[in-house]
Scaffold this active site. Sequence first.
Site, PDB file in Angstrom:
ATOM      1  N   ALA A   1       0.862  -1.188   0.000  1.00  0.00           N
ATOM      2  CA  ALA A   1       0.000   0.000   0.000  1.00  0.00           C
ATOM      3  C   ALA A   1       0.892   1.229   0.000  1.00  0.00           C
ATOM      4  CB  ALA A   1      -0.922   0.004   1.220  1.00  0.00           C
TER       5      ALA A   1
ATOM      6  N   SER B   1       0.326   9.318   0.428  1.00  0.00           N
ATOM      7  CA  SER B   1       1.182  10.506   0.368  1.00  0.00           C
ATOM      8  C   SER B   1       2.132  10.604   1.551  1.00  0.00           C
ATOM      9  CB  SER B   1       0.318  11.762   0.293  1.00  0.00           C
ATOM     10  OG  SER B   1      -0.556  11.823   1.405  1.00  0.00           O
ATOM     11  N   ILE B   2       1.747  10.054   2.701  1.00  0.00           N
ATOM     12  CA  ILE B   2       2.561  10.174   3.910  1.00  0.00           C
ATOM     13  C   ILE B   2       3.497   8.986   4.097  1.00  0.00           C
ATOM     14  CG2 ILE B   2       2.464  10.346   6.435  1.00  0.00           C
ATOM     15  CD1 ILE B   2       1.624  12.883   5.062  1.00  0.00           C
ATOM     16  N   ALA B   3       3.042   7.784   3.770  1.00  0.00           N
ATOM     17  CA  ALA B   3       3.827   6.584   4.069  1.00  0.00           C
ATOM     18  C   ALA B   3       3.436   5.454   3.129  1.00  0.00           C
ATOM     19  CB  ALA B   3       3.605   6.166   5.524  1.00  0.00           C
ATOM     20  N   GLN B   4       4.203   4.360   3.190  1.00  0.00           N
ATOM     21  CA  GLN B   4       3.825   3.145   2.480  1.00  0.00           C
ATOM     22  C   GLN B   4       4.069   1.951   3.390  1.00  0.00           C
ATOM     23  OE1 GLN B   4       6.207   3.425  -1.082  1.00  0.00           O
ATOM     24  NE2 GLN B   4       7.725   1.954  -0.342  1.00  0.00           N
TER      25      GLN B   4
ATOM     26  N   ASP C   1     -11.256   7.331  11.551  1.00  0.00           N
ATOM     27  CA  ASP C   1     -10.989   7.205  10.110  1.00  0.00           C
ATOM     28  C   ASP C   1     -11.570   5.889   9.613  1.00  0.00           C
ATOM     29  OD1 ASP C   1     -10.049   8.077   7.697  1.00  0.00           O
ATOM     30  OD2 ASP C   1      -7.977   7.489   8.019  1.00  0.00           O
TER      31      ASP C   1
END
Length: 521
Positions: free
Chosen positions: A126, A129-132, A286
Amino acid sequence: MSRFARGITIVWVVLRYGLDELVLSTFRQPWLRAVTRVITFGRKLDAPRGQRLREALESLGPIFVKFGQVLSTRRDLMPPDIADELALLQDRVPPFDPDVAIATIERAFRRPIGEVFVSFDRQPVASASIAQVHFAVIRDRQGHAREVAVKVLRPGMLPVIDKDLALMRMMAGWVESLSADGKRLKPREVVAEFDNYLHDELDLVREAANAAQLRRNMQGLDLVLIPEVFWDFCHAEVLVMERMKGVPINQVERLRSAGVDIPKLARDGVTIFFTQVFRDGFFHADMHPGNIQVSLAPETFGRYISLDFGIVGTLTEFDKEYLAQNFTAFFRRDYKRVAELHIESGWVPAHTRVNELEAAIRTVCEPYFDRPLKEISLGMVLLRLFQTSRRFQVEIQPQLVLLQKTLLNIEGLGRQLDPDLDLWSTAKPFLEKWMLDQLGPQRLWRELRAEAPHYAKILPDLPRLLHDFLRQRPHDNRGDLQELLATQKRTNRLLQSIIYGGLGFVLGLLVMQLFVRVRIF
């Protein structure tokens, strides 16, 4: 790219997608609108304004996409067509080089990746924009091999975020000072909220703490699974959690064919949410389908799996009371009580008249009762209350806006699973229990038990304090002594009255509970 060049790019995108019409239509300066019309002469705009705004944010990059996602949750500020379009924004960006992820991990742990993990999958599963996220295997403290998910922060994000946020703050200041709707829309407040949101997401230790808290809270509820956090492998840039295996909740047919009770699954989601809200005051904020799976493992079959804990909400007892009393007053159609609750909250200007606020709330809420009770959306009720409150300059607290957004997500997901879901019948027992806990003898007992250590500490000191006080006074000052003794007698009588009154109150409540079943309505 320099701040000036980035600013020019933003202005160009605004003009290209016709966002000047969206923004400048409320500006009080006619000359500004006239200049813009000259610059954009001959431009054709066929797409709706919401679509144009969404496409503009997508062209400006992942930080602006995230900003659009935050805006989509502020339905108390945004027109419905724009909020609906912004909700379509997807935080999808190409993954960064696995070698960069490995370098980040090795820098965080100061050793080669082969010494950190038993194995590490280079291919990310996955990316945002912030992390993978990568899958890996570790050895825990007992030496057992454990499958884990490794979240790695995208490098170099902080300077990019700070640069874009500085431009957003500048533009928000322009809108607030130049637009007739500037104060109502509160652009600076929205940008500040987004600033906090982004910097929270950049701290993966904070996310790990959120996950650990939710896991601890949910241990007694056999409806949801929260991944275990491996603290020995966590860092501000790296988060290692238990790998969870499940089916995405939006794959309804696959779940149904596997034997999952779909209507029960819908009810369980609502139960989980209201447990987090009214019992714990700490909720996963979320809850969109991408962060929810369903377990098909035999030992945990049909349970929810929660993922991604970067955004959570926290409620005080005051917040919970505000929610519970507003919901119950709404379903009683007691709009005066709803208005009084807003004024009692202290968020309303002192000059607000109850009857005017009551009339506005009645106008907004009364149409809901033309439909069956099970079709009423609690999230939309809160949204309408917030929108009405804004007209009276009510300062709605951010945690309640976050809860309203999450409640809408839960309702949408629940009714996607089961169109006949009656949210109110599921929520009502939680409200009844919470109200009973607040009004019944349990609360009095909890408060007495909580204060007992304090009383136990100061009561033995009272004779010594009285003795020291008398020794320090002149022997011939009998007037002060008489006054002190009189005060002590009044205090003793007051304490006796409180004790007897409290006992009477508790006994009365116990008798009431024996003969009357407490209900909201």
